[in-house]
Design an enzyme around this catalytic site. Structure first.
Site, PDB file in Angstrom:
ATOM      1  N   ARG A 199       0.827  -1.222   0.000  1.00  0.00           N
ATOM      2  CA  ARG A 199       0.000   0.000   0.000  1.00  0.00           C
ATOM      3  C   ARG A 199       0.856   1.265   0.000  1.00  0.00           C
ATOM      4  O   ARG A 199       0.472   2.275  -0.589  1.00  0.00           O
ATOM      5  CB  ARG A 199      -0.916  -0.003   1.218  1.00  0.00           C
ATOM      6  CG  ARG A 199      -2.027  -1.011   1.057  1.00  0.00           C
ATOM      7  CD  ARG A 199      -2.942  -1.029   2.233  1.00  0.00           C
ATOM      8  NE  ARG A 199      -4.060  -1.899   1.955  1.00  0.00           N
ATOM      9  CZ  ARG A 199      -4.871  -2.391   2.881  1.00  0.00           C
ATOM     10  NH1 ARG A 199      -4.697  -2.071   4.143  1.00  0.00           N
ATOM     11  NH2 ARG A 199      -5.864  -3.166   2.540  1.00  0.00           N
TER      12      ARG A 199
ATOM     13  N   LYS B 101     -19.050 -18.540  -0.852  1.00  0.00           N
ATOM     14  CA  LYS B 101     -20.472 -18.487  -0.544  1.00  0.00           C
ATOM     15  C   LYS B 101     -21.294 -17.605  -1.475  1.00  0.00           C
ATOM     16  O   LYS B 101     -20.878 -16.503  -1.823  1.00  0.00           O
ATOM     17  CB  LYS B 101     -20.651 -17.965   0.877  1.00  0.00           C
ATOM     18  CG  LYS B 101     -20.173 -18.951   1.904  1.00  0.00           C
ATOM     19  CD  LYS B 101     -20.504 -18.448   3.277  1.00  0.00           C
ATOM     20  CE  LYS B 101     -20.288 -19.544   4.311  1.00  0.00           C
ATOM     21  NZ  LYS B 101     -20.571 -19.070   5.650  1.00  0.00           N
TER      22      LYS B 101
ATOM     23  N   GLY C 156     -10.126 -10.010  -2.823  1.00  0.00           N
ATOM     24  CA  GLY C 156      -8.956 -10.496  -2.086  1.00  0.00           C
ATOM     25  C   GLY C 156      -8.421 -11.808  -2.602  1.00  0.00           C
ATOM     26  O   GLY C 156      -7.239 -11.925  -2.922  1.00  0.00           O
TER      27      GLY C 156
ATOM     28  N   GLY D 158     -13.372  -4.079   0.205  1.00  0.00           N
ATOM     29  CA  GLY D 158     -14.784  -3.750   0.411  1.00  0.00           C
ATOM     30  C   GLY D 158     -15.261  -2.619  -0.478  1.00  0.00           C
ATOM     31  O   GLY D 158     -16.394  -2.624  -0.969  1.00  0.00           O
TER      32      GLY D 158
END
Ligand code: AMP
Length: 420
Positions: free
Chosen positions: A36, A222, A378, A401
């Site tokens: 980052r 999921k 991710g 996110g």
């Protein structure tokens, strides 16, 4: 809104919201992954090269007091200096007289890093220290207080600089003081940094102007965590490849036998609705025909291939079978726009990584033939890195996110505040 490429930074102090929320070694407090920090360097250098000076602000971890020594940004100073190739100054409180004095004293070409913004509850605008049994009235009153002082906090940060650059895509989905509110203090002097610009352009290119055929590969564990993104994508794609653990919820919903595979029975209706919607919109959904199964969730478990809708009890689907993988790759290679979010198998275990590797290779091949490919989420990033193919796709998104929400069609506060 301004553009970082054309804005005149000469003699100006730019306050840049960076995402320096990097992992630190527990003992030595050294930065263990500086991705980052490295990513933010082009934006910082652009301001400096344009004759400006830079004030860097960021959060680190989840402190809940001020100061919270474990989460001090002083631990990252040497890493920033190494990456920038120059020394920087540090203000050990992002408020307080020292920060203001150091900001005012900044000369062209100098960089000042402020202490962790989240030492202050005002950054997130969430009250702290509320008793667990606080009533709704008490919670509302505490929130009102912190929201009021948030305005002062934001103004103070803005007072250090002449212009605002938001380069923290990872937190763009949060309406925090430094990621969104501060932008209104710079109505004519706000812009995105290169990370933000890159992420937004890449996602917009895929979602707003995709060259057809457009294929989305949605994998991972999921269905429940990917419904909104699938629903948003259905309106845009020609092909939807569903892979990974999600497949078995779809197969189960269609009446198939899924053995011990991951399967969310409470999502059957959602899965059937997605298939019906896809049919209505003319989207081809690819769920695969065969699966590589294991008896247990580990790399060395016995393996066997079964039809995707007829997995016996005692076996669980852990990777796409070879027939499935071939058909996924054919679709991918004939696509002009490709979005990959989530592996098609348990790629962390070498014996169940083949499907994901072949998918990654097909994306790389399509890209080399002129397709635009965006890899995000991710695990797909970890996956493409594991196969060493990250340089062979068009864009690897690291937004987490924020990226997910942007792809779900939600307007991000950090993006909207700069665009306004
Ligand atoms: P997600 O965060 O939802 O994208 O899920 C990524 C994770 O899904 C990875 O850690 C994969 O190992 C896992 N995964 C992929 N395929 C399967 C599968 N068939 N069964 C269980 N987990 C899976």
């Amino acid at each position: 809104m301004q553009s970082i490429d054309t804005y005149d930074f000469s003699g100006k102090r730019a306050i840049i919201r960076v995402d320096f929320n990097v992992p630190l070694d527990k003992q030595t407090k050294e930065v263990t992954d500086d991705t980052r920090i490295r990513a933010a360097i082009p934006t910082i250098k652009k301001v400096l090269a344009g004759g400006g000076s830079v004030i860097l602000m960021s959060h680190l971890g989840r402190p809940n007091k001020n100061p919270d020594p474990d989460f001090s940004l002083k631990f990252i100073i040497s890493c920033v200096e190494r990456n920038l190739g120059m020394t920087i100054d540090f203000a050990d409180d992002c408020m307080g007289p020292q920060a203001a004095e150091k900001a005012v004293a900044l000369k062209t070409g100098q960089v000042l890093l402020l202490e962790n913004l989240r030492f202050y509850a005002e950054e997130e605008g969430k009250p702290r220290g509320l008793a667990e049994d606080a009533s709704d009235e008490e919670k509302a009153a505490a929130k009102k207080v912190v929201k009021e002082s948030q305005k002062e906090f934001t103004k103070k940060l803005a007072s250090y600089a002449d212009c605002y650059v938001n380069d923290a895509f990872g937190t763009a989905h949060r309406a925090h003081a430094s990621t969104a509110l501060i932008a209104s203090c710079f109505p004519n002097d706000k812009m995105f940094g290169y990370i933000m610009e890159g992420e937004i352009k890449a996602i917009d290119k895929v979602l707003e102007h995709p060259e057809k055929p457009f294929t989305a590969i949605i994998g991972g564990a999921k269905v429940s965590s990917k419904i909104t993104i699938i629903e948003n994508l259905l309106k845009k794609v020609d092909h939807l490849i569903i892979g990974g653990g999600m497949v078995y919820t779809f197969k189960g919903a269609q009446g198939g036998k899924v053995g011990n595979s991951l399967c969310e029975a409470d999502q059957f209706e959602v899965a059937l609705n997605i298939l019906a919607k896809a049919k209505e919109l003319g989207v081809q959904v690819h769920l695969g025909t065969d699966v590589l199964c294991g008896q247990e969730f580990n790399n060395d478990t016995p393996r066997k291939v079964f039809p995707a809708n007829d997995i016996p009890d005692g076996w669980m689907g852990l990777d796409a079978g070879s027939e499935t993988t071939r058909s996924f790759c054919d679709v991918i290679e004939s696509s002009k726009t490709i979005l990959w979010n989530g592996p098609v198998g348990v790629f962390e275990m070498p014996n169940f990584a083949t499907g994901s590797r072949k998918v990654a290779e097909a994306i790389a091949r399509a890209t080399s033939k002129g397709a635009y490919s965006l890899v995000g989420g991710g695990d797909s990033v970890a996956c493409i890195n594991q196969f060493g193919l990250n340089k062979q796709v068009s864009y690897v998104s690291t937004g987490g996110g924020a990226r997910l929400e942007y792809m779900e069609g939600i307007e991000l506060p950090g993006v909207a505040a700069v665009r306004k």
